[in-house]
Design an enzyme around this catalytic site. Structure first.
Site, PDB file in Angstrom:
ATOM      1  N   GLN A 125       0.868  -1.187   0.000  1.00 43.41           N
ATOM      2  CA  GLN A 125       0.000   0.000   0.000  1.00 43.41           C
ATOM      3  C   GLN A 125       0.901   1.231   0.000  1.00 43.41           C
ATOM      4  O   GLN A 125       1.711   1.405   0.920  1.00 43.41           O
ATOM      5  CB  GLN A 125      -0.869  -0.022   1.258  1.00 43.41           C
ATOM      6  N   GLU A 244     -10.237  -1.599   5.723  1.00 38.32           N
ATOM      7  CA  GLU A 244      -9.031  -1.774   6.529  1.00 38.32           C
ATOM      8  C   GLU A 244      -9.360  -1.691   8.019  1.00 38.32           C
ATOM      9  O   GLU A 244      -8.968  -2.544   8.804  1.00 38.32           O
ATOM     10  CB  GLU A 244      -8.012  -0.702   6.141  1.00 38.32           C
ATOM     11  N   ASN A 362      -5.209   6.595  16.089  1.00 39.07           N
ATOM     12  CA  ASN A 362      -6.392   6.546  16.951  1.00 39.07           C
ATOM     13  C   ASN A 362      -6.913   7.935  17.309  1.00 39.07           C
ATOM     14  O   ASN A 362      -8.105   8.096  17.568  1.00 39.07           O
ATOM     15  CB  ASN A 362      -6.072   5.728  18.209  1.00 39.07           C
ATOM     16  N   GLU A 363      -6.032   8.940  17.311  1.00 40.26           N
ATOM     17  CA  GLU A 363      -6.526  10.307  17.563  1.00 40.26           C
ATOM     18  C   GLU A 363      -7.530  10.695  16.471  1.00 40.26           C
ATOM     19  O   GLU A 363      -8.597  11.239  16.745  1.00 40.26           O
ATOM     20  CB  GLU A 363      -5.363  11.321  17.573  1.00 40.26           C
TER      21      GLU A 363
HETATM   22  C1  LIG Z   1       3.736  -0.335  11.305  1.00 42.88           C
HETATM   23  C2  LIG Z   1       3.201   0.661  10.307  1.00 42.88           C
HETATM   24  C3  LIG Z   1       2.829   0.221   9.060  1.00 42.88           C
HETATM   25  C4  LIG Z   1       2.358   1.123   8.111  1.00 42.88           C
HETATM   26  N1  LIG Z   1       2.090   0.647   6.863  1.00 42.88           N
HETATM   27  C5  LIG Z   1       1.704   1.522   5.901  1.00 42.88           C
HETATM   28  C6  LIG Z   1       1.520   1.061   4.557  1.00 42.88           C
HETATM   29  O1  LIG Z   1       1.660  -0.119   4.261  1.00 42.88           O
HETATM   30  N2  LIG Z   1       1.196   1.966   3.610  1.00 42.88           N
HETATM   31  C7  LIG Z   1       1.014   3.290   3.895  1.00 42.88           C
HETATM   32  O2  LIG Z   1       0.698   4.053   2.996  1.00 42.88           O
HETATM   33  N3  LIG Z   1       1.193   3.769   5.156  1.00 42.88           N
HETATM   34  C8  LIG Z   1       1.546   2.911   6.153  1.00 42.88           C
HETATM   35  N4  LIG Z   1       1.765   3.372   7.441  1.00 42.88           N
HETATM   36  C9  LIG Z   1       1.651   4.818   7.700  1.00 42.88           C
HETATM   37  C10 LIG Z   1       0.484   5.194   8.571  1.00 42.88           C
HETATM   38  O3  LIG Z   1      -0.719   5.072   7.871  1.00 42.88           O
HETATM   39  C11 LIG Z   1       0.753   6.624   9.071  1.00 42.88           C
HETATM   40  O4  LIG Z   1       1.871   6.549   9.948  1.00 42.88           O
HETATM   41  C12 LIG Z   1      -0.432   7.210   9.805  1.00 42.88           C
HETATM   42  O5  LIG Z   1      -1.488   7.479   8.920  1.00 42.88           O
HETATM   43  C13 LIG Z   1      -0.066   8.523  10.549  1.00 42.88           C
HETATM   44  O6  LIG Z   1       0.555   9.425   9.695  1.00 42.88           O
HETATM   45  P1  LIG Z   1       1.952  10.113  10.095  1.00 42.88           P
HETATM   46  O7  LIG Z   1       2.909   9.024  10.487  1.00 42.88           O
HETATM   47  O8  LIG Z   1       2.333  11.031   8.997  1.00 42.88           O
HETATM   48  O9  LIG Z   1       1.670  10.939  11.432  1.00 42.88           O
HETATM   49  P2  LIG Z   1       0.948  12.424  11.567  1.00 42.88           P
HETATM   50  O10 LIG Z   1      -0.195  12.431  10.651  1.00 42.88           O
HETATM   51  O11 LIG Z   1       2.074  13.396  11.326  1.00 42.88           O
HETATM   52  O12 LIG Z   1       0.498  12.385  13.017  1.00 42.88           O
HETATM   53  C14 LIG Z   1       1.385  12.610  14.146  1.00 42.88           C
HETATM   54  C15 LIG Z   1       0.497  12.649  15.398  1.00 42.88           C
HETATM   55  O13 LIG Z   1      -0.381  13.796  15.339  1.00 42.88           O
HETATM   56  C16 LIG Z   1      -1.742  13.373  15.473  1.00 42.88           C
HETATM   57  N5  LIG Z   1      -2.608  14.166  14.624  1.00 42.88           N
HETATM   58  C17 LIG Z   1      -2.372  14.537  13.341  1.00 42.88           C
HETATM   59  N6  LIG Z   1      -3.409  15.259  12.865  1.00 42.88           N
HETATM   60  C18 LIG Z   1      -4.325  15.340  13.879  1.00 42.88           C
HETATM   61  C19 LIG Z   1      -5.614  15.952  13.997  1.00 42.88           C
HETATM   62  N7  LIG Z   1      -6.175  16.620  12.991  1.00 42.88           N
HETATM   63  N8  LIG Z   1      -6.264  15.841  15.181  1.00 42.88           N
HETATM   64  C20 LIG Z   1      -5.722  15.154  16.230  1.00 42.88           C
HETATM   65  N9  LIG Z   1      -4.499  14.557  16.162  1.00 42.88           N
HETATM   66  C21 LIG Z   1      -3.815  14.647  15.009  1.00 42.88           C
HETATM   67  C22 LIG Z   1      -1.732  11.937  15.003  1.00 42.88           C
HETATM   68  O14 LIG Z   1      -2.840  11.217  15.497  1.00 42.88           O
HETATM   69  C23 LIG Z   1      -0.395  11.428  15.546  1.00 42.88           C
HETATM   70  O15 LIG Z   1      -0.495  11.077  16.912  1.00 42.88           O
HETATM   71  C24 LIG Z   1       2.228   2.495   8.419  1.00 42.88           C
HETATM   72  C25 LIG Z   1       2.588   2.945   9.701  1.00 42.88           C
HETATM   73  C26 LIG Z   1       3.073   2.043  10.633  1.00 42.88           C
HETATM   74  C27 LIG Z   1       3.462   2.573  11.994  1.00 42.88           C
END
Ligand SMILES: Cc1cc2nc3c(=O)[nH]c(=O)nc-3n(C[C@H](O)[C@H](O)[C@H](O)COP(=O)(O)OP(=O)(O)OC[C@H]3O[C@@H](n4cnc5c(N)ncnc54)[C@H](O)[C@@H]3O)c2cc1C
Length: 381
Positions: A125, A244, A362-363
């Site tokens: 993905q 998902e 989860n947020e």
């Molecule tokens: C083990 C693992 C496997 C994964 N596999 C895939 C994959 O196969 N393909 C893929 O595309 N992605 C994958 N991901 C990525 C995953 O979907 C993202 O890490 C996730 O969506 C969060 O995005 P970010 O890491 O950019 O964090 P951010 O979006 O930068 O968030 C950082 C923190 O801020 C909080 N936050 C951000 N915006 C808000 C808001 N508006 N209100 C409240 N809180 C907020 C978030 O909840 C989080 O705690 C994977 C991640 C992990 C850890």
């Protein structure tokens, strides 16, 4: 919803149990997050497929058995209870396939689904980008029109098993002038071995090398690999996330089996005087059963024709928090050994910590629950 299983479901359960008892490898396969383990799991997908156990709920023409969602849940319970290998095909089978059933052409389904079912083509993905995780609609990777297709450029990240996978699906900006960020996006499938693709593994806490980022430099994708209409990528992607979070990624069978293993651990390592820990073991069993019943209720609604909506976020928060609590209980039961051991509980614990992040944090899920299910005012962004 009728909680009693039908005669047919029981017969199906017996058939699945007998097959699994005969075929599940006696020793666990190496981790599917390593090159060696990835190959071993691909071979296991082929074995499952040979006897039509790889995608039981798909139509027979694509390699399935055409069974309903309840039998799929039964199969999953047996699969996990048998300690069968993790599914290296899960991104394809659980995320892309339901999207293709809803949005692809007949030609795409006939071309893409059979090799997915057999493990011949394993999918990654490719959604997240370095600055677009939760705020996915801000993604910047683009697809530019060319003769007979599109040229993809940009960077995707956090892609599970992309280091060893064959193909990927993702959304790309095709109309940079669209008035809103979630407009002008297109859902595309592409080859991870095509010219212009560079894959770089991202280090994980457990040291396994399959997690990766993907760099795209004018990678050609033919028109036949656009899913749905160009510009409709957001709507299509949202149907993937419903699957998902809501139903397919974490079936209750996984947690029912893990809770049973925890009970076994309590029996061999538990201190009968430690009633607090004993209660946590009991909570794990109750939680797994509650999740099972909630999923059956969702499946009933789904089978009756409703789509998975915001309630998918309830599932997601539940299973991710539950998984951490279950593993913490196991580690507490193991005491100091739990911290040191390389065994399934220690490894499972490290992986469980990622649960509240992947599949949407989860947020964000709690915001969706608050706003869409409870009707609370929008939070400050
Ligand atoms: C083990 C693992 C496997 C994964 N596999 C895939 C994959 O196969 N393909 C893929 O595309 N992605 C994958 N991901 C990525 C995953 O979907 C993202 O890490 C996730 O969506 C969060 O995005 P970010 O890491 O950019 O964090 P951010 O979006 O930068 O968030 C950082 C923190 O801020 C909080 N936050 C951000 N915006 C808000 C808001 N508006 N209100 C409240 N809180 C907020 C978030 O909840 C989080 O705690 C994977 C991640 C992990 C850890």
């Amino acid at each position: 919803m009728d909680l009693l299983h039908t005669f047919e479901e029981d017969a199906f359960r017996d058939e699945a149990r007998a097959w699994l008892a005969e075929h599940v490898p006696a020793r666990p396969l190496p981790s599917l997050e390593t090159r060696e383990g990835f190959a071993a799991h691909r071979a296991w997908e082929a074995r499952l497929h040979a006897d039509r156990w790889s995608v039981v709920s798909w139509p027979r023409e694509y390699g399935g058995r055409g069974v309903d969602i309840f039998k799929w849940l039964v199969f999953e319970e047996e699969y996990f209870a048998a300690g069968a290998p993790g599914r290296v095909s899960q991104n394809g089978i659980n995320l892309l396939a339901p999207t293709l059933f809803d949005h692809a052409t007949a030609e795409q389904r006939a071309r893409v689904l059979p090799p997915m079912a057999s493990g011949e083509v394993i999918w990654a993905q490719a959604w997240s980008e370095p600055e677009s995780g939760s705020d996915l609609a801000s993604l910047r990777s683009r697809a530019v029109r060319t003769d007979g297709g599109w040229l993809l450029s940009g960077q995707k990240t956090w892609s599970s098993r992309a280091a060893f996978a064959d193909r990927a699906f993702g959304i790309f900006r095709t109309d940079p002038k669209a008035p809103k960020p979630h407009q002008g996006l297109t859902y595309l499938m592409f080859d991870l071995r095509a010219d212009g693709v560079t894959i770089r593994p991202i280090g994980r806490l457990d040291g396994k090398p399959a997690f990766a980022e993907i760099f795209l430099d004018e990678v050609f994708v033919p028109d036949e690999d656009v899913v749905g209409e160009p510009g409709q990528g957001w709507r299509i992607a949202m149907s993937t996330t419903g699957n998902e979070r809501g139903l397919t990624l974490r079936s209750p069978g996984r947690f029912l089996a893990a809770a049973q293993r925890l009970v076994q651990l309590w029996r061999t390592s538990g201190d009968p005087a430690d009633t607090a820990l004993r209660d946590r073991v009991a909570d794990a069993v109750v939680g797994a059963r509650a999740y099972q019943l909630f999923t059956y209720a969702n499946a009933s609604r789904f089978a009756a024709g409703s789509v998975i909506g915001a309630e998918a976020s309830l599932n997601k928060v539940f299973w991710s928090d539950y998984d951490i609590a279950l593993h913490e209980t196991a580690l507490d039961l193991l005491g100091a050994d739990g911290e040191l051991a390389q065994g399934e509980w220690a490894e499972g614990h490290v992986f469980s910590l990622a649960g509240p992040i992947y599949a949407g944090t989860n947020e964000i899920q709690r915001d969706i629950i608050a706003e869409r299910l409870l009707g609370l005012p929008k939070g400050r962004r």
